[in-house]
Every structure is written in C-alpha cells, then in structure tokens.
Design a protein around this motif. Structure first.
Motif, PDB file in Angstrom:
ATOM      1  N   ARG A 143      26.319  45.149  39.050  1.00 30.56           N
ATOM      2  CA  ARG A 143      27.333  44.726  40.022  1.00 30.56           C
ATOM      3  C   ARG A 143      28.093  43.506  39.483  1.00 30.56           C
ATOM      4  NH1 ARG A 143      27.239  41.340  44.202  1.00 30.56           N
ATOM      5  NH2 ARG A 143      28.900  41.627  45.725  1.00 30.56           N
ATOM      6  N   THR A 144      27.349  42.573  38.883  1.00 33.42           N
ATOM      7  CA  THR A 144      27.979  41.385  38.283  1.00 33.42           C
ATOM      8  C   THR A 144      28.887  41.796  37.126  1.00 33.42           C
ATOM      9  OG1 THR A 144      26.003  40.126  38.864  1.00 33.42           O
ATOM     10  CG2 THR A 144      27.490  39.098  37.296  1.00 33.42           C
ATOM     11  N   ASP A 145      28.435  42.799  36.356  1.00 35.65           N
ATOM     12  CA  ASP A 145      29.227  43.298  35.224  1.00 35.65           C
ATOM     13  C   ASP A 145      30.609  43.745  35.679  1.00 35.65           C
ATOM     14  OD1 ASP A 145      27.314  42.844  33.373  1.00 35.65           O
ATOM     15  OD2 ASP A 145      26.749  44.936  33.024  1.00 35.65           O
ATOM     16  N   TYR A 146      30.633  44.627  36.683  1.00 38.64           N
ATOM     17  CA  TYR A 146      31.954  45.148  37.066  1.00 38.64           C
ATOM     18  C   TYR A 146      32.789  44.094  37.788  1.00 38.64           C
ATOM     19  CZ  TYR A 146      31.138  46.395  42.110  1.00 38.64           C
ATOM     20  OH  TYR A 146      30.913  46.382  43.463  1.00 38.64           O
ATOM     21  N   ALA A 147      32.138  43.236  38.560  1.00 39.01           N
ATOM     22  CA  ALA A 147      32.886  42.181  39.256  1.00 39.01           C
ATOM     23  C   ALA A 147      33.553  41.254  38.246  1.00 39.01           C
ATOM     24  CB  ALA A 147      31.959  41.396  40.169  1.00 39.01           C
ATOM     25  N   SER A 148      32.825  40.953  37.167  1.00 33.07           N
ATOM     26  CA  SER A 148      33.335  40.060  36.131  1.00 33.07           C
ATOM     27  C   SER A 148      34.482  40.722  35.355  1.00 33.07           C
ATOM     28  CB  SER A 148      32.177  39.692  35.197  1.00 33.07           C
ATOM     29  OG  SER A 148      32.656  39.296  33.954  1.00 33.07           O
ATOM     30  N   ILE A 149      34.292  41.974  34.947  1.00 34.51           N
ATOM     31  CA  ILE A 149      35.314  42.688  34.167  1.00 34.51           C
ATOM     32  C   ILE A 149      36.569  42.929  35.001  1.00 34.51           C
ATOM     33  CG2 ILE A 149      35.844  44.917  33.065  1.00 34.51           C
ATOM     34  CD1 ILE A 149      32.813  44.931  32.199  1.00 34.51           C
ATOM     35  N   CYS A 150      36.379  43.272  36.281  1.00 35.29           N
ATOM     36  CA  CYS A 150      37.525  43.615  37.140  1.00 35.29           C
ATOM     37  C   CYS A 150      38.304  42.393  37.614  1.00 35.29           C
ATOM     38  CB  CYS A 150      37.060  44.433  38.342  1.00 35.29           C
ATOM     39  SG  CYS A 150      36.340  46.030  37.892  1.00 35.29           S
ATOM     40  N   THR A 151      37.760  41.190  37.387  1.00 35.12           N
ATOM     41  CA  THR A 151      38.507  40.001  37.793  1.00 35.12           C
ATOM     42  C   THR A 151      39.000  39.210  36.581  1.00 35.12           C
ATOM     43  OG1 THR A 151      36.381  38.867  38.041  1.00 35.12           O
ATOM     44  CG2 THR A 151      37.426  39.628  40.050  1.00 35.12           C
ATOM     45  N   LYS A 152      38.606  39.670  35.395  1.00 33.21           N
ATOM     46  CA  LYS A 152      38.978  38.953  34.164  1.00 33.21           C
ATOM     47  C   LYS A 152      40.434  39.215  33.809  1.00 33.21           C
ATOM     48  CE  LYS A 152      35.529  38.666  31.317  1.00 33.21           C
ATOM     49  NZ  LYS A 152      34.535  39.135  30.340  1.00 33.21           N
ATOM     50  N   ALA A 153      41.204  38.182  33.640  1.00 34.49           N
ATOM     51  CA  ALA A 153      42.614  38.339  33.264  1.00 34.49           C
ATOM     52  C   ALA A 153      42.719  38.725  31.800  1.00 34.49           C
ATOM     53  CB  ALA A 153      43.365  37.042  33.517  1.00 34.49           C
ATOM     54  N   GLY A 155      45.619  38.599  29.149  1.00 37.49           N
ATOM     55  CA  GLY A 155      46.985  38.295  28.725  1.00 37.49           C
ATOM     56  C   GLY A 155      47.796  37.486  29.720  1.00 37.49           C
ATOM     57  N   SER A 156      47.706  37.845  30.996  1.00 38.08           N
ATOM     58  CA  SER A 156      48.458  37.069  31.986  1.00 38.08           C
ATOM     59  C   SER A 156      47.633  36.919  33.259  1.00 38.08           C
ATOM     60  CB  SER A 156      49.785  37.753  32.290  1.00 38.08           C
ATOM     61  OG  SER A 156      49.616  38.727  33.283  1.00 38.08           O
ATOM     62  N   GLU A 157      48.080  36.048  34.122  1.00 34.72           N
ATOM     63  CA  GLU A 157      47.297  35.698  35.300  1.00 34.72           C
ATOM     64  C   GLU A 157      47.102  36.859  36.268  1.00 34.72           C
ATOM     65  OE1 GLU A 157      48.624  32.193  37.274  1.00 34.72           O
ATOM     66  OE2 GLU A 157      48.617  31.001  35.447  1.00 34.72           O
ATOM     67  N   ASP A 158      48.094  37.741  36.365  1.00 33.91           N
ATOM     68  CA  ASP A 158      47.983  38.793  37.374  1.00 33.91           C
ATOM     69  C   ASP A 158      47.650  40.161  36.784  1.00 33.91           C
ATOM     70  OD1 ASP A 158      51.563  39.403  37.869  1.00 33.91           O
ATOM     71  OD2 ASP A 158      50.327  39.135  36.082  1.00 33.91           O
ATOM     72  N   MET A 159      47.086  40.173  35.571  1.00 30.30           N
ATOM     73  CA  MET A 159      46.719  41.444  34.949  1.00 30.30           C
ATOM     74  C   MET A 159      45.229  41.524  34.705  1.00 30.30           C
ATOM     75  SD  MET A 159      49.577  42.389  32.113  1.00 30.30           S
ATOM     76  CE  MET A 159      48.538  43.657  31.408  1.00 30.30           C
ATOM     77  N   THR A 201      34.762  45.576  47.929  1.00 25.26           N
ATOM     78  CA  THR A 201      33.606  45.990  47.124  1.00 25.26           C
ATOM     79  C   THR A 201      34.013  46.393  45.711  1.00 25.26           C
ATOM     80  OG1 THR A 201      32.310  46.717  49.034  1.00 25.26           O
ATOM     81  CG2 THR A 201      31.735  47.704  46.930  1.00 25.26           C
ATOM     82  N   ILE A 202      35.115  47.138  45.595  1.00 21.23           N
ATOM     83  CA  ILE A 202      35.498  47.677  44.274  1.00 21.23           C
ATOM     84  C   ILE A 202      36.542  46.801  43.563  1.00 21.23           C
ATOM     85  CG2 ILE A 202      34.956  50.045  44.980  1.00 21.23           C
ATOM     86  CD1 ILE A 202      38.057  50.498  45.131  1.00 21.23           C
ATOM     87  N   VAL A 203      36.701  45.553  44.012  1.00 23.46           N
ATOM     88  CA  VAL A 203      37.694  44.623  43.449  1.00 23.46           C
ATOM     89  C   VAL A 203      39.063  45.313  43.374  1.00 23.46           C
ATOM     90  CG1 VAL A 203      38.070  42.844  41.696  1.00 23.46           C
ATOM     91  CG2 VAL A 203      35.789  43.815  41.980  1.00 23.46           C
ATOM     92  N   PRO A 204      39.665  45.603  44.550  1.00 23.04           N
ATOM     93  CA  PRO A 204      40.869  46.447  44.589  1.00 23.04           C
ATOM     94  C   PRO A 204      42.078  45.921  43.824  1.00 23.04           C
ATOM     95  CG  PRO A 204      40.433  45.443  46.734  1.00 23.04           C
ATOM     96  CD  PRO A 204      39.240  45.188  45.889  1.00 23.04           C
ATOM     97  N   ASP A 205      42.190  44.607  43.657  1.00 26.37           N
ATOM     98  CA  ASP A 205      43.341  44.067  42.913  1.00 26.37           C
ATOM     99  C   ASP A 205      43.432  44.678  41.520  1.00 26.37           C
ATOM    100  OD1 ASP A 205      43.830  42.535  45.061  1.00 26.37           O
ATOM    101  OD2 ASP A 205      43.324  40.606  44.163  1.00 26.37           O
ATOM    102  N   CYS A 206      42.286  45.028  40.957  1.00 27.30           N
ATOM    103  CA  CYS A 206      42.274  45.593  39.605  1.00 27.30           C
ATOM    104  C   CYS A 206      42.058  47.108  39.609  1.00 27.30           C
ATOM    105  CB  CYS A 206      41.178  44.923  38.771  1.00 27.30           C
ATOM    106  SG  CYS A 206      41.165  45.485  37.051  1.00 27.30           S
ATOM    107  N   SER A 207      41.063  47.571  40.359  1.00 26.59           N
ATOM    108  CA  SER A 207      40.669  48.978  40.263  1.00 26.59           C
ATOM    109  C   SER A 207      41.545  49.918  41.077  1.00 26.59           C
ATOM    110  CB  SER A 207      39.224  49.141  40.729  1.00 26.59           C
ATOM    111  OG  SER A 207      39.130  48.961  42.135  1.00 26.59           O
ATOM    112  N   PHE A 208      42.223  49.391  42.098  1.00 26.45           N
ATOM    113  CA  PHE A 208      42.869  50.244  43.086  1.00 26.45           C
ATOM    114  C   PHE A 208      44.389  50.053  43.132  1.00 26.45           C
ATOM    115  CE2 PHE A 208      44.003  50.443  47.775  1.00 26.45           C
ATOM    116  CZ  PHE A 208      43.925  51.810  47.922  1.00 26.45           C
TER     117      PHE A 208
END
Length: 311
Positions: A143-153, A155-159, A201-208
C-alpha cells in the motif's frame, strides 16, 4: 486441466510445425497492430495459421490474475485469439491456496484494532480497514509502495508517472487477498470524511484523472491496446452484465464476481473510481462530448460504470 499460456507456448516452440505456425501468427498480429495492409495471400496465410493453432494446446490456455509474468501470458493469449473481440472470460481468477490463512489473519488483526484506540470509532470504516492493513507487513508495504509512486512528481509539480502508478496499484490488488482489499475499497461510509478517504484510496490525481478530461472512446482505444486492460475489460463485461430479472441486477447472478472484476479494472487505462465523497456512484474519468457519430458507442462505454445495476 487447462494449462497456462506460457507453458503452452513452451510446448509449441519445441514442436517445429507449431513453432513455425506460431511465428507466422505473431507477425500477422504485429501487422494488424501497426495497421499495415496485408495482401490476399498474406491474409490467407494468417487465417491458416490461426486454424492450425486451433488444434494445439495454445487454444485453451489461460492466464491467472495472480500469476507471475501475467503480461507475457496475456500477449500469448491475444496472439492466438487475435480475431476474437470481446464477451469471453479471459482471466481465470483463482483463489490462492493460502487465502484461508489470510482470512484468519484479517480477523485476528481486526480484533486487535477493535480492542485499541486506533480504529477511529465505528464512524469511519475506511480508516479502520486501513489500520488493519497497517498491521500486516505485506499489506502496508504494498500500500505504501503505490501511495508513494502515485504521488511522486515526475518532471513537474502536477505530473506523475501514471504507468508506474497503475502497475503498483495492480500489484497491490493482485497480491493482497480480497479480505483486505475489498474492505479498503468498498468500506461503507456515513459521512463525507469517510467518503473522501474511500474516494482517495487509489490516489485519483494520478491513477484516475487526466487533464484535460479525455473522450471515453480514447480511453477504450488505450485499453484495447493493452493486453492486461483488454482482458480485464472482457472479464468486467462478462461478470457485470446488468439485467432486470435478477435480484442482484447481474445476469451472471454473481455480484461478488462483478466486484472482483471491477477491482481488476483498477490500475488499467480504464481505471474507475467514486465520483464524489457523498455517494457510492462510480464512473470513468472521461466525457462523451465531441463524439460525433460515435456518441451512442461512447455513451455505452460510460454507462457500463455509471448506470450499471449489477455493479
């Protein structure tokens, strides 16, 4: 018993006739993928190769969601079934032999959380489900793995690296038993705070979420170009087919199988999610505006999630 496609491919490659035919079919699939025109003779050769392999162990091979080298397995499957469209059960979901052990594990950990102050009361079942996951080394690590990868920028702040995020999400939902994952994803909420945790749960900013919101037909095309997504979508269409004549709204009469198929879509280009903190309605992140004469097809894709009684 049906063999998995990797083992079936190895058997085929040991046989000179099967090997040669399989290589022809691989080149046919590659040509189709790249939209290369095939002359009449080449088309006939491809058709013949497909018919010949229909008598090999490759025809009835299967791939399992929790197997290693799943992507390789699905590539083989779709090579052999290159003319098939959809509506067939592609992924054969097997419960690992140690699933019972995990259920006991979950119940023990749930009892520990209930007896402590960690649970956040009965008001936030999503928080409680997360705390139970945190007590399992494997659950908290993935769970920590995906949370970390899905919130990691990247190149730029919003990617973010969406592909890596999707892979890490699939890893979590495939390797952690449903006793944990279902409770984290489908926790029953009575208030907005709980609903927000469930939606995130699925860090939607990145995955969704994509910016701008894409057309649903583009999402479908992206899915059909990906062996895993294409297979999960066929699985979802089969198990979440709605009907008015069944109490659970499912034509397969198996609501649990539909929820399992829905979880399979998470971590693919067609990742679904809750639409708000207030409801249990789910959707794809896409629009049917500017669909032209394909508007009806686009609406059908969206309604698979938005208006699906079975789901």
């Amino acid at each position: 018993p049906r063999t998995d496609c990797i083992a079936a491919e190895q058997l085929c490659l040991l046989d000179s006739t099967c090997n040669g035919t399989y290589r022809i079919l691989e080149s046919c699939v590659l040509a189709r993928t790249r939209f290369l025109p095939l002359d009449h003779q080449s088309r006939n050769r491809c058709l013949h190769a497909e018919l010949v392999l229909g008598n090999s162990s490759l025809l009835h091979c299967k791939c399992h969601r929790r197997m290693r080298r799943q992507e390789h397995c699905l590539r083989i499957f779709w090579t052999v079934h290159s003319s098939m469209t959809d509506g067939e059960m592609i992924i054969n979901v097997q419960v690992p032999a140690n699933e019972e052990h995990w259920k006991t594990d979950y119940n023990k950990l749930a009892a520990l959380v209930s007896g402590s102050q960690l649970a956040g009361g009965a008001t936030n079942p999503c928080l409680k489900a997360t705390h139970i996951c945190n007590l399992s080394k494997k659950c908290v690590r993935l769970r920590t793995d995906y949370a970390s990868i899905c919130t990691k920028a990247a190149g730029s702040e919003d990617m973010c690296d969406r592909r890596k995020c999707h892979r890490a999400l699939r890893n979590f939902f495939e390797k952690i038993p449903e006793d944990f994952t279902k409770r984290i994803l489908f926790c029953p909420c009575q208030d907005e705070l709980c609903g927000e945790r469930r939606r995130k749960t699925i860090v939607p900013d990145c995955s969704f979420q994509y910016n701008p919101k894409p057309n649903c037909l583009w999402l479908l095309d992206s899915c059909l170009e990906d062996h895993i997504c294409k297979s999960r979508l066929a699985d979802f269409q089969q198990n979440c087919q709605p009907t008015d004549t069944s109490p659970d709204g499912c034509s397969q009469h198996n609501h649990a199988a539909c929820l399992q198929a829905y979880m399979g879509m998470i971590g693919t280009p067609m990742t679904p999610n809750y639409v708000s903190n207030f409801s249990v309605e789910v959707s794809l992140w896409c629009t049917c505006e500017s669909s032209g004469n394909q508007k009806e097809k686009c609406d059908q894709i969206l309604s698979m999630f938005e208006s699906n009684k079975c789901l």
